[in-house]
Design a protein around this motif. Sequence first.
Motif, short mmCIF file in Angstrom:
data_model
loop_
_atom_site.label_atom_id
_atom_site.label_comp_id
_atom_site.label_asym_id
_atom_site.label_seq_id
_atom_site.Cartn_x
_atom_site.Cartn_y
_atom_site.Cartn_z
N GLY A 169 -3.46 -1.35 -1.64
CA GLY A 169 -2.44 -0.45 -1.09
C GLY A 169 -1.19 -1.21 -0.70
O GLY A 169 -1.04 -2.40 -1.01
N GLU A 203 3.12 -3.93 -2.58
CA GLU A 203 1.87 -3.23 -2.88
C GLU A 203 0.88 -4.24 -3.44
O GLU A 203 1.19 -4.97 -4.39
N TRP A 250 -2.87 3.19 2.05
CA TRP A 250 -4.14 2.79 1.45
C TRP A 250 -4.38 3.59 0.18
O TRP A 250 -4.25 4.81 0.16
N ASN A 251 -4.78 2.89 -0.89
CA ASN A 251 -5.04 3.56 -2.17
C ASN A 251 -6.50 3.92 -2.36
O ASN A 251 -6.89 4.36 -3.45
#
Length: 779
Positions: A337, A198, A224-225
């Motif tokens: 992410g 991550e 994806w964050n």
Amino acid sequence: MLFGCLSSSAQNWMPGYEFRRKITFDKSKIEGDFTGSSPRIELDVADFPVLVELQDEAFKYHAATSCEDIVYDPEGRNIAFATVAAPLVKLSFQIESYDPVLGKYRCWIRIPSLASAKTGTPATAIYFYYGGSALHDSYSIAGLSTWNGEYSGVWHMNGENSDFGSRNVKTGLAAESLTGHGFVAEDKIPGKIGDAVELDGEDQYLHTSGHGNGAFTFMAWIKWNGGTGSQTIAGTDSIGSGRTGWRVGINAQGKIEMSTYKTSGVFWSMTSAYAVAAGVWTHVVCYYFVNGANNSGVTTLLNGSPAGGSGGAGLKLGAGGYMAVGRNKDGSQHFNGAIDELRIFKVAKPTYWLKNEYQNQNDPSSFYSIGAEESNSSWVTFTGAASSSWSTTANWLNSVKPVVGSRVRISAGKTGRITGADVVFGALFLEPGATLSSGVNVQLNCNAKFGAGAVLNMDMGKKLTLSGNGLNLSGAGTINTAELEVNASSASSEVFLDAEVNVSNYLKLSKGLLNANGKLTLLSFSHSNTAALLPIPDGNVTSIAGDVNVQSFIDGSFPSPSSGRGWRLLSSPVIHSGEEGNYQYGFQDIKSTVFITGKDGAVNGFDASPNNGATVYTHDQALAGTLSKKYVAIPNMNTAVQLGKGFYLFSRGSKLQANAYRDQLQEQPFSNPAPYTLIYKGKLFVGDLTVPVFNRNAGGEGAGFNLLGNPYASPIKWGALDKVNVGPFVWLFDPLNGTYVVSDDPNMVIPAGAGFFVKVLGGFASGSVRFSEGAKALK
């Protein structure tokens, strides 16, 4: 679904492997290519690397035994794959991961031809061979060939390197690993497939040599964050006026961006038709194709579905430089992410292939089914086709009955009953749900496996002997036997228990090391019907290691006016801590069965109670006063007592009974508890033990009394204990009548788990009591 066991001939069995299972791929999930249009000819998929995840008790690692021709490997490399059509020819494959404790594999296998949904080809099936004598190298030529020549790089993104980068498993070359920058251990997280890395969106990235300098395909799983601005997933594009290469990114709206550069001023970009969801694993594919000398285009797929494409004339990309993952080459556009399973192809892969990759990786277990375990022709199989009779020929596969030393397996769900002459097994396997009962003595000379729910039941009076040059009992089944003997070939031969074994009469150690491994239970049904460890005449040729579960019977349901609620004089039959000369036991084991209360309750680890009255006491002869004045309540649940000393327990009954707290602690009149068993778990004491005893020598009722405890998981005879300056009488507590039974009878039996008082003779300040193997009361 598991079917009955099969035994195969040498002509269709890969040499060097004991077992196999068939894996059949669901062709309805597989899309193929086609040729022509009228008629259209459907095609199967060639050279597809299938992801297979397998887990079973049978795949667990355990120490090798010399009785079998199997190399047990903590890395799980003693396996192979082959097609059902060519069962002797190994397929190329790589082991991505193996968990030896869970028995779990994650493998990628190159399938020469994978039947697709629209062809008439039967569903493709392969064999998974295990229990082999050779170790597979995932980075040998055969292993690397898992990925055909169209692959440029495959990185599992497991963070397996010291910098939390990932090896290129296509080439195996260290120079082509993804090198990590700025990662720490917490950045390695559970991924879509195995682990992933991550990235924090600030300063972390990876890099490797360049990939994708002509037609190519980019593929990865991303989670994806979110964030603002454009973020780079991966790219080879250079910076400045001579910009060339490619870039895959994601914009603030979550849409995938793909750009290719012929020069810094001659390029084109496209954006996917729809966005990916933040915080969700998404399969991202961008493939770049070339038409003619200078025309090109790109197509994007998200989760196996087309998500847009574009192309143009005069826009063929120029060769880029090194590949950066997680940022742009100018140190900006950091990705926020996780990334998993990144791979680059040297070609623009067709859509059907890319859909299959997604389908297989998204839910591997739905992509195939796994058959029952099969064994090679050296095993004799009980099918129970006619009855449960061991002697009936029709109950045996191919009418082949076992002889002395045969390796025997019992088919899933079948019941077998052994009668007649005693039986010697070379090895034994009970498939899931199988039951084998024996009215004769059974000797096992090599390993035994027990599937889930499988049971081996020995009749009362019949013995199970574990022999040979070491063996393992393993699996999720159970062995129930009255008599168990370990009689291996030598003192160093180990018998390892990794399946539940319950003994109801006695355990006899004749030769070899028994590693109980917490799987052995000595049962107790009454004071006179309790399993025991028999005397060990020579500790140089036999021993026992690992924890054992020892039951200790507590009687109850006494007739009025007596009650099963009251005091018991007890001792631990196991060791919890310490070393030779200072072994100790504690009370956490019995707290799982009875309420143990004491001062300040839970603060000191005790059970909650209305009054926090003490219920466990030790005894200290050095204290003044009468016998009852010398009892000392344990201060907390971490208290340890010297092995060979006893303790006093106030028994309210089993806390496992319905409404136990109410009936035993909260509301009067309290219940008259029924009998129950305490369960101790620890190492068994064997050998001799000398316990010092003391006399305060102050006169009075309590002078000279010492509370001892039987240290063995076996009854002992009072007269067989060696005593120095100790009187001839023993005091055992009778809970029924609330009094002591005092005896000088040398044949007086002190049960396992019992405490008892001895008295130092007047005029002596100390003495000793010596426990020995010879003091055990034989069954």
